[in-house]
Each structure stands twice: as structure tokens, then as C-alpha cells.
Enzyme design. Structure first.
Site, PDB file in Angstrom:
ATOM      1  N   ALA A 350      -4.841  -7.169  32.007  1.00  0.00           N
ATOM      2  CA  ALA A 350      -4.529  -7.738  32.793  1.00  0.00           C
ATOM      3  C   ALA A 350      -4.122  -9.310  32.521  1.00  0.00           C
ATOM      4  CB  ALA A 350      -4.485  -7.313  34.397  1.00  0.00           C
ATOM      5  N   GLY A 352      -3.621 -12.896  33.743  1.00  0.00           N
ATOM      6  CA  GLY A 352      -4.718 -13.552  34.761  1.00  0.00           C
ATOM      7  C   GLY A 352      -5.782 -13.946  34.902  1.00  0.00           C
ATOM      8  N   GLY A 355     -11.780 -10.609  36.244  1.00  0.00           N
ATOM      9  CA  GLY A 355     -12.865  -9.997  37.574  1.00  0.00           C
ATOM     10  C   GLY A 355     -13.614 -10.505  37.576  1.00  0.00           C
ATOM     11  N   LYS A 371      -7.904   0.184  37.916  1.00  0.00           N
ATOM     12  CA  LYS A 371      -8.870  -0.954  37.878  1.00  0.00           C
ATOM     13  C   LYS A 371     -10.676  -0.478  38.096  1.00  0.00           C
ATOM     14  CE  LYS A 371      -8.187  -4.300  41.883  1.00  0.00           C
ATOM     15  NZ  LYS A 371      -7.943  -4.530  42.837  1.00  0.00           N
ATOM     16  N   ASP A 406      -1.386  -0.402  47.910  1.00  0.00           N
ATOM     17  CA  ASP A 406      -1.983   0.772  48.345  1.00  0.00           C
ATOM     18  C   ASP A 406      -2.480   0.954  46.873  1.00  0.00           C
ATOM     19  OD1 ASP A 406      -2.468   3.271  49.896  1.00  0.00           O
ATOM     20  OD2 ASP A 406      -1.339   4.135  47.463  1.00  0.00           O
TER      21      ASP A 406
END
Length: 629
Positions: A350, A352, A355, A371, A406
Site C-alpha cells: 500500500a 505511504g 508500518g 493488513k 471497520d
């Protein structure tokens, strides 16, 4: 007593009275005369059908309490009901699985037996109005029995057995109202829902104000005739401290949504706002909101009705918003299968920043991210895999206030390995390898979350013009306040953990540090005792695990000076421990705050509405955030 079909004449095969399909009774059959596979299929299908009926009856019974909760202004009770309803399914499944295992015994993992169970169950539900919810419930049983890697169409409903409803609808899911004037039309609809408790004065005043708003709507104002007919869903939609009458009308060959938003304060129930725009209604049914409590006879019919108001919503999101989150997850998976068949692009990391806790990947042509929890977390993260999962569960049960994504949880998700970029496969292998395996040309992900894809806020700010960037930064500050009012503290306020939706609304999606605000200890930084203190690499004061220092927030957000100054000017209280401690004190005392899913400009300008404090404000003060009681 041991009972068998080849029993002596003086024995009976009748189940003891008062016991419905007892697995204990079924397993007392003689070993020398085993139950046939077809008999087992019927018995197990009946067990699952009865388990589903128990689940859905309990689900609806809890849902029906919402009307009384609204009339009595029992907001704590309504919140408790919403949480209780989330756990009904799992409670029923635990008991049911014990019965299924006892009934099938050594044939528990017989695919032949389960293929028969599925066929019998499919026939049983074809007379039900909630058949699609029943199929998903059945899948929950098989996946627990087999711990299925991927899906198996022979023993579970990968695709529905009924593309259209197998039962004829006894009636439409809405009521139609017609009148000589728009005000009379709205009065008729409100009068027909007297369970909301409106008195005569509030009803007349609300109808007149709604009619005025409808007449001023850009679509309606261009048409020569007033609105004289409308259709409203028969069920009332309850959530938080509001109730909603959801409807539509046709004018000038267009379908226009019409949602009456009901509030109830000490003065009594009233029409608080009216929504006439698709985007407004989409936000009402957003994936960032908690689930509605709406007592629905035929979920598929209501979902189809709602699609006429918000046609850009996927059917999965509508089911999820109605509280059928597991079936929404089923529809999401089916939608993904259809998309994969019609597309050729690859799964890739993704956009960005990478993580520290999750490996996040997506497909450019599909608006969902997956994820996967990493095997090890980057410094300075000190959470564990178990704590991350617990925080996602906290968010699932909490009031999301329109600011939390959600997340649908998947176990043993199987995807085509050929659709993965090499970079993504390397990242998954290196960072989350313990949860990834390969079967032939498939990638098996042991556990992951699926969320709607949004643009990371840090990426958005780099690409946005000045006006959009300013608006996003101000909404970022408001998002933190909205979460705080629901007793949630994000933990990590970095811009990369927030995103911007299609409707340009800022949301939070990184939950590994989220916690209850009342569990935090908000402190001021003590003054330095000397220059040596100021220059020291470590703090000169003790720091506990729950300590939070709001004064530090502004220094690590990474905002350009102009945007940082704007945030401080408009949301400066976020950097003051006094703000957080005052709110914490109210929450600890039992205060409930509600963040309406619409802006001030959608509220009706009646004298009553003008006397109410705004539900949201860019400047915090204790008076404007007084709790609703």
C-alpha cells in the site's frame, strides 16, 4: 438405554420428551447399527438450522429493545445492547459446535457427510426470509470444524444457492405516503411512527421545518411540482442517541433520499435534521460508524431498498451497517472473487510509509487494503501480537463516531500467488513469514484484517492544494476530539495513521496503540531543574506506562509551519492536559457524548434546535461538551 433402529420390540427410538435434537441421544445409537450418512446429514442440518434460529431470534429480540431505550433516553442501555448483540453469534456457535461434534463423532471431518448436510440445510432455509444470513451462519460452523484453508464449495456456501430470494416477499419493505402538501406528507409519516414518542407540537413543527428544507433543496426547487409522495422503510434505524426514518421520493425523474433524523433530549423527541443528499446518507451508513439496531424481517429487501438511496455503496457495506457484519464479510469476499476474475493488476504494498506493526497491501483497482501483523515490531513499538488483536476487538465493540475504520477479520485467506508483486511477496516473507504459507500457486494468509482503502493523511497533505490541506488538518484535529468524546485515545497521533475518505473526511485506522481515554494519565512536562536537564538525552522526570504529555504532540506531527500554526490556533486545547483531564473526569463519571453523523447545516432551524448547544465545535469548552444524560 441404548437405542437403535434394529432395536428389540420393547424398545423405542423416540427421543426423550423435552429434548430437541440432543447430540447425547443421537450418539447412544448401537455401534452395531450405525446411523446412515443421510440420516446424519438431516440431523446435523437440523441442529445448525435450530442454532441459526436461536441466534437470529436473540439478535432481533435485543434489537427490538432500541425503541424503548430511545423513548426512555436510556443511552447506556442502548450502548450495552449494541455490545451484547455483537456476541450472540459466537455464544450460540460455541454450544452448537459441541452438539455437532457429538452427533457426527468419528465422521466429523467426512466431506461426504458435510456435502449432504449442506444440501439438506439449503433446502431447509429456502422458506426463510433471512436465508442469506443463514448461509453465512452455516459457513461459520464448517470453517470452525475444518479450520478451512481457503474455501470449499462442496461443503460451504462460497456462492449463494439462491441468487434471488427463494421466498416471495409478502410485502414491500417500505410504506408509501401521499398527501396534498409536503408538510402533510411528512406529518403522515411521523404520525405513523408514534413509537418514537413525538408529541403533537413537535410533530407539526418538525413536519413544517422538514417541508421547508425539502422545498429549498436544489433538485426540488427546479421542479414545478412540490413533493407529494414518499416511501419510508418500515423499520426505524436506531444508533447512539438518534433514530432515523429512512426514505426516498421521486421528482423530475430522479430519486432523492429523505432521511429524518430524530433526537431526544429533556424536552422530548423531535426531528433534529433532514438529509437529502446521497453523500450525507452514505456517511450515515458509513464503514466508520457503529452498526444500526433496526428490526428487519427480510434483510435482503431492506438492503436493496437502501441501495436505491446510496447506489455507490457495496452491498457488503450495507449489510455490515445493519449489524450483519459476518454476512457483509461474506459479500465482501464474493465481491473480491468477482473482481479478481475481471482484473489483471497485482497485489502490491500500500502507498505511504511502511508500518511498524503491519504489512499492508492492496490492489490498485480494488478499494480494500489487507493488513497482516508482522512477526516482530519496529522500535519503539512495545506491543505484542495479542495486544494488537485485543485493540482491534476494542474498536469493533466501541462507538466509532464516524472516525474509525471497520475492519473485517479473516483467517486462512487464500489468494492467487500469481497476482502478487515480487516486492510484496518478499516483504511478507521477511516481515510476516510465520503467518504466510504457500500451497501450489496460492498464498495462504493465516490471519489478516481487511479495511476500506483511504488516502494516508501525510500523503494527502503532500498532494493537496492549500485550501484542501487546511481543511484536512482542521478535520484531523476534530477527529481526535470526536474519538476523545467516545472515550478513545488514538495513542499514536502521527499523520500516517490517519486517512482521508472519498468524502474528504479524516479517519483513524492504526489501532495498535488505541486505548480508553480514561486509562491514560495526562500530565504536564515538569520544568527543567537546570540546563543539564534540558540537554539530557533522557527525561529528567519519571514516566509511567500510561503517562501522556499533550504538550509534546505538536513537535512530532511533521506538519509544515503554516498548517501546524493553523492546527494550534483552532485546536490548541489538544496540546493542553487540562482539556484531556476535564474530559476524562466527565467520562469517568459516566457521561456519554454523541457525535452526530451530520453537520450543523443539516439541522433544522427551529426555535428548539437553536437553543441547543452545537454537537461539534472547533473550540473546546466544558459548556459545549456537556454530557447527554
Amino acid at each position: 438405554m441404548r437405542v437403535a433402529a434394529c432395536r428389540p420390540p420393547d424398545r423405542t427410538c423416540t427421543q426423550p420428551p423435552g429434548i430437541l435434537f440432543s447430540s447425547q441421544w443421537l450418539t447412544t445409537m448401537s455401534d452395531s447399527c450405525p446411523i446412515s450418512t443421510s440420516r446424519l446429514a438431516n440431523d446435523v442440518a437440523r441442529l445448525i438450522h435450530d442454532g441459526f434460529a436461536e441466534f437470529h431470534d436473540t439478535f432481533r429480540r435485543i434489537t427490538r429493545r432500541a425503541g424503548e431505550r430511545f423513548r426512555e433516553r436510556d443511552w447506556h442501555g442502548l450502548h450495552d445492547d449494541a455490545r451484547e448483540r455483537m456476541h450472540v453469534r459466537e455464544s450460540v456457535l460455541q454450544t452448537l459446535l459441541v452438539q455437532v461434534r457429538g452427533t457426527l463423532g468419528p465422521r466429523l471431518h467426512s466431506r461426504l457427510a458435510w456435502a449432504g448436510v449442506k444440501a439438506v440445510f439449503s433446502g431447509m432455509i429456502q422458506q426463510r426470509d433471512d436465508w442469506e444470513i443463514a448461509e453465512t451462519f452455516y459457513n461459520s460452523v464448517t470453517r470452525r470444524v475444518f479450520a478451512t484453508v481457503g474455501v470449499d464449495a462442496e461443503i460451504e456456501f462460497v456462492h449463494t444457492d439462491y441468487p434471488s430470494s427463494p421466498t416471495p416477499a409478502p410485502d414491500v419493505p417500505f410504506r408509501r405516503y401521499e398527501a396534498e402538501s409536503t408538510a402533510a406528507l411528512v406529518r403522515a409519516a411521523l404520525t405513523d411512527h408514534q413509537e418514537l414518542g413525538l408529541n403533537a407540537a413537535a410533530l407539526v413543527r418538525g413536519a413544517a421545518s422538514v417541508a421547508e428544507r425539502i422545498a429549498a433543496d436544489p433538485v426540488v426547487s427546479r421542479c414545478p411540482e412540490p413533493v407529494r409522495a414518499a416511501e419510508f422503510a418500515k423499520c426505524i434505524f436506531y444508533r447512539g442517541e438518534h433514530a432515523y426514518l429512512v426514505g426516498r421520493f421521486r421528482i423530475c425523474d430522479r430519486t432523492v433520499p429523505l432521511v429524518l433524523c430524530m433526537a431526544h433530549d429533556r424536552r422530548g423527541p423531535r426531528v433534529d435534521a433532514v438529509l437529502l443528499d446521497e453523500d450525507d446518507v452514505s456517511l450515515l451508513f458509513s464503514y466508520t460508524r457503529s452498526y444500526f439496531l433496526a428490526d428487519i424481517e427480510r434483510p435482503s429487501d431492506v438492503a436493496e431498498f437502501l441501495l436505491t438511496l446510496i447506489p455507490r455503496k457495496r452491498i457488503a457495506e450495507i449489510y455490515i451497517s445493519l449489524g450483519y457484519n459476518k454476512h457483509g464479510k461474506t459479500e465482501l469476499y464474493r465481491n473480491a472473487l468477482r473482481h479478481l476474475a475481471d482484473s489483471t493488476d497485482e497485489y502490491q504494498l500500500a502507498p505511504g510509509q511502511r508500518g511498524m506493526v503491519m504489512v499492508v497491501f492492496t490492489m490498485p483497482s480494488y478499494p480494500v487494503v489487507f493488513k497482516v501483523i508482522r512477526d516482530e515490531f519496529d522500535y519503539p513499538k512495545d506491543c505484542t501480537r495479542a495486544s494488537v488483536i485485543d485493540r482491534y476487538r476494542l474498536v469493533f465493540e466501541h462507538d466509532r463516531a464516524g472516525r474509525l475504520m471497520d475492519a473485517q477479520e479473516y483467517d486462512f485467506l487464500v489468494l492467487d500467488r500469481r497476482r502478487f508483486s515480487d516486492e510484496l511477496l518478499d516483504e511478507l516473507h521477511d516481515k510476516a513469514g510465520s503467518g504466510i504459507s504457500y500451497v501450489d500457486d496460492r498464498v495462504v494468509i493465516k490471519h489478516c484484517y481487511a479495511e476500506r482503502r483511504v488516502t494516508p493523511l501525510n500523503v494527502y497533505l503532500q498532494e493537496a492544494d492549500q485550501a484542501d490541506a487546511q481543511r484536512a488538518v482542521l478535520d484531523y484535529g476534530q477527529a481526535i476530539k470526536d474519538l476523545a468524546m467516545t472515550n478513545l485515545f488514538p495513542g499514536d497521533l502521527l499523520l500516517k495513521n490517519f486517512g482521508v475518505t472519498r468524502n474528504e473526511r479524516v479517519v483513524f485506522y492504526d489501532y495498535d496503540e488505541v486505548c480508553l481515554l480514561t486509562d491514560c494519565n495526562f500530565r504536564r512536562i515538569p520544568p527543567a531543574r537546570s540546563i543539564d536537564d534540558e540537554m539530557a538525552a533522557e527525561p529528567w522526570f519519571g514516566v509511567g506506562p500510561a503517562d501522556v504529555f499533550p504538550e509534546e504532540f505538536v513537535h512530532f506531527l511533521g506538519l509544515p509551519p503554516q498548517l501546524r500554526d493553523l492546527l494550534v490556533e483552532r485546536h490548541g486545547e489538544l496540546f493542553d492536559p487540562a482539556y484531556w483531564n476535564a474530559l476524562k473526569e466527565q467520562l469517568a463519571a459516566g457521561a456519554l457524548f454523541h457525535v452526530p453523523p451530520y453537520g450543523e447545516d443539516r439541522r433544522l432551524a427551529t426555535p428548539l434546535a437553536r437553543t441547543l448547544a452545537p454537537a461539534r465545535t472547533d473550540r473546546w469548552s466544558p459548556q459545549l461538551t456537556a454530557p447527554t444524560t
